[in-house]
Write a protein that holds these residues in place. Structure first.
Motif, PDB file in Angstrom:
ATOM      1  N   ALA A 195      36.931  31.991 119.368  1.00 26.07           N
ATOM      2  CA  ALA A 195      35.996  32.820 118.594  1.00 26.07           C
ATOM      3  C   ALA A 195      35.993  32.414 117.132  1.00 26.07           C
ATOM      4  CB  ALA A 195      36.363  34.296 118.745  1.00 26.07           C
ATOM      5  N   THR A 196      37.174  32.197 116.582  1.00 24.54           N
ATOM      6  CA  THR A 196      37.288  31.794 115.185  1.00 24.54           C
ATOM      7  C   THR A 196      36.595  30.460 114.940  1.00 24.54           C
ATOM      8  OG1 THR A 196      39.367  32.991 114.908  1.00 24.54           O
ATOM      9  CG2 THR A 196      38.953  31.170 113.387  1.00 24.54           C
ATOM     10  N   MET A 197      36.830  29.513 115.814  1.00 20.56           N
ATOM     11  CA  MET A 197      36.257  28.181 115.631  1.00 20.56           C
ATOM     12  C   MET A 197      34.732  28.212 115.750  1.00 20.56           C
ATOM     13  SD  MET A 197      37.741  24.716 117.290  1.00 20.56           S
ATOM     14  CE  MET A 197      37.385  23.115 116.586  1.00 20.56           C
ATOM     15  N   LEU A 198      34.225  28.982 116.702  1.00 23.40           N
ATOM     16  CA  LEU A 198      32.775  29.111 116.858  1.00 23.40           C
ATOM     17  C   LEU A 198      32.159  29.775 115.626  1.00 23.40           C
ATOM     18  CD1 LEU A 198      32.698  30.164 120.612  1.00 23.40           C
ATOM     19  CD2 LEU A 198      31.742  28.041 119.672  1.00 23.40           C
ATOM     20  N   ASP A 199      32.791  30.839 115.159  1.00 19.84           N
ATOM     21  CA  ASP A 199      32.306  31.557 113.991  1.00 19.84           C
ATOM     22  C   ASP A 199      32.298  30.657 112.759  1.00 19.84           C
ATOM     23  OD1 ASP A 199      31.514  34.003 112.585  1.00 19.84           O
ATOM     24  OD2 ASP A 199      33.550  34.052 111.795  1.00 19.84           O
ATOM     25  N   ILE A 200      33.381  29.928 112.549  1.00 17.12           N
ATOM     26  CA  ILE A 200      33.484  29.067 111.377  1.00 17.12           C
ATOM     27  C   ILE A 200      32.463  27.931 111.426  1.00 17.12           C
ATOM     28  CG2 ILE A 200      34.969  27.301 110.323  1.00 17.12           C
ATOM     29  CD1 ILE A 200      37.258  29.283 110.505  1.00 17.12           C
ATOM     30  N   ILE A 201      32.295  27.282 112.569  1.00 16.63           N
ATOM     31  CA  ILE A 201      31.351  26.158 112.614  1.00 16.63           C
ATOM     32  C   ILE A 201      29.918  26.630 112.399  1.00 16.63           C
ATOM     33  CG2 ILE A 201      30.971  26.041 115.124  1.00 16.63           C
ATOM     34  CD1 ILE A 201      31.330  23.034 112.735  1.00 16.63           C
ATOM     35  N   MET A 202      29.585  27.815 112.904  1.00  9.21           N
ATOM     36  CA  MET A 202      28.236  28.326 112.647  1.00  9.21           C
ATOM     37  C   MET A 202      28.058  28.640 111.168  1.00  9.21           C
ATOM     38  SD  MET A 202      27.160  30.589 115.988  1.00  9.21           S
ATOM     39  CE  MET A 202      28.752  31.215 116.525  1.00  9.21           C
ATOM     40  N   GLY A 203      29.048  29.271 110.555  1.00 12.01           N
ATOM     41  CA  GLY A 203      28.972  29.562 109.123  1.00 12.01           C
ATOM     42  C   GLY A 203      28.882  28.299 108.294  1.00 12.01           C
ATOM     43  N   MET A 204      29.652  27.283 108.665  1.00 12.69           N
ATOM     44  CA  MET A 204      29.613  26.016 107.941  1.00 12.69           C
ATOM     45  C   MET A 204      28.244  25.351 108.065  1.00 12.69           C
ATOM     46  SD  MET A 204      33.346  24.463 108.909  1.00 12.69           S
ATOM     47  CE  MET A 204      33.449  23.181 107.657  1.00 12.69           C
ATOM     48  N   THR A 205      27.699  25.377 109.266  1.00 15.15           N
ATOM     49  CA  THR A 205      26.386  24.763 109.488  1.00 15.15           C
ATOM     50  C   THR A 205      25.312  25.484 108.688  1.00 15.15           C
ATOM     51  OG1 THR A 205      27.091  24.039 111.683  1.00 15.15           O
ATOM     52  CG2 THR A 205      24.716  24.079 111.259  1.00 15.15           C
ATOM     53  N   ILE A 206      25.362  26.806 108.703  1.00 11.62           N
ATOM     54  CA  ILE A 206      24.388  27.598 107.936  1.00 11.62           C
ATOM     55  C   ILE A 206      24.508  27.298 106.447  1.00 11.62           C
ATOM     56  CG2 ILE A 206      23.792  29.949 107.208  1.00 11.62           C
ATOM     57  CD1 ILE A 206      24.592  30.770 110.162  1.00 11.62           C
ATOM     58  N   ARG A 207      25.725  27.287 105.936  1.00 13.03           N
ATOM     59  CA  ARG A 207      25.921  27.024 104.501  1.00 13.03           C
ATOM     60  C   ARG A 207      25.564  25.600 104.119  1.00 13.03           C
ATOM     61  NH1 ARG A 207      30.967  29.254 101.541  1.00 13.03           N
ATOM     62  NH2 ARG A 207      29.789  28.319  99.830  1.00 13.03           N
ATOM     63  N   SER A 208      25.706  24.660 105.055  1.00 12.36           N
ATOM     64  CA  SER A 208      25.338  23.275 104.741  1.00 12.36           C
ATOM     65  C   SER A 208      23.837  23.157 104.485  1.00 12.36           C
ATOM     66  CB  SER A 208      25.761  22.332 105.878  1.00 12.36           C
ATOM     67  OG  SER A 208      24.887  22.424 106.989  1.00 12.36           O
TER      68      SER A 208
END
Length: 135
Positions: free
Chosen positions: A56-69
């Motif tokens: 869950a943490t990894m999925l949440d972080i990668i989505m947040g990173m992609t959005i912020r990129s």
């Protein structure tokens, strides 16, 4: 790589939680981010498989990173839906994400976790609020 995207990447890599879990950024481009995580004993649950909270943490972080990129704007998770598909016990896992729909304040994204053997481990869909002009 432009200065703004370098700063966004650094904001994730300098996060104490990011390094505590053991994430590593493989690449960080606009709309194209990939991270990896070595599966270590400290991340295993009582079944000796990678804990679902790590997925869950990894999925949440990668989505947040992609959005912020893409948005260059901080965001926060509103909703996260996860499908656990296969367990992992060793090796490395990789995460990628993509934006499904972006509005001015709300973004929907999806992400996948893949084992080093190419097996799909988990999928997630999340809704995020862009924190425009908010502290």
């Amino acid at each position: 790589m432009n200065k703004e995207i370098v700063e966004v990447r650094k904001s994730f890599e300098s996060s104490p939680f990011f390094s505590l879990v053991g994430f590593e950024v493989l690449y960080f481009e606009e709309g194209n981010v990939k991270i990896k995580l070595p599966v270590t004993n400290k991340l295993l649950n009582a079944n000796e498989t990678l804990h679902g909270g790590v997925h869950a943490t990894m999925l949440d972080i990668i989505m947040g990173m992609t959005i912020r990129s893409v948005s260059k704007t901080r965001c926060t998770t509103i909703n996260l839906d996860i499908h656990y598909i296969a367990p992992s016990t060793k090796g490395e896992i990789y995460a990628t994400g993509k934006i499904l729909k972006q509005g001015y304040k709300i973004v929907t994204a999806e992400a996948e976790l893949i084992g080093e053997d190419g097996q799909l481990l988990a999928k997630g869909v999340g809704t995020f609020k862009l924190l425009r002009n908010e502290v």
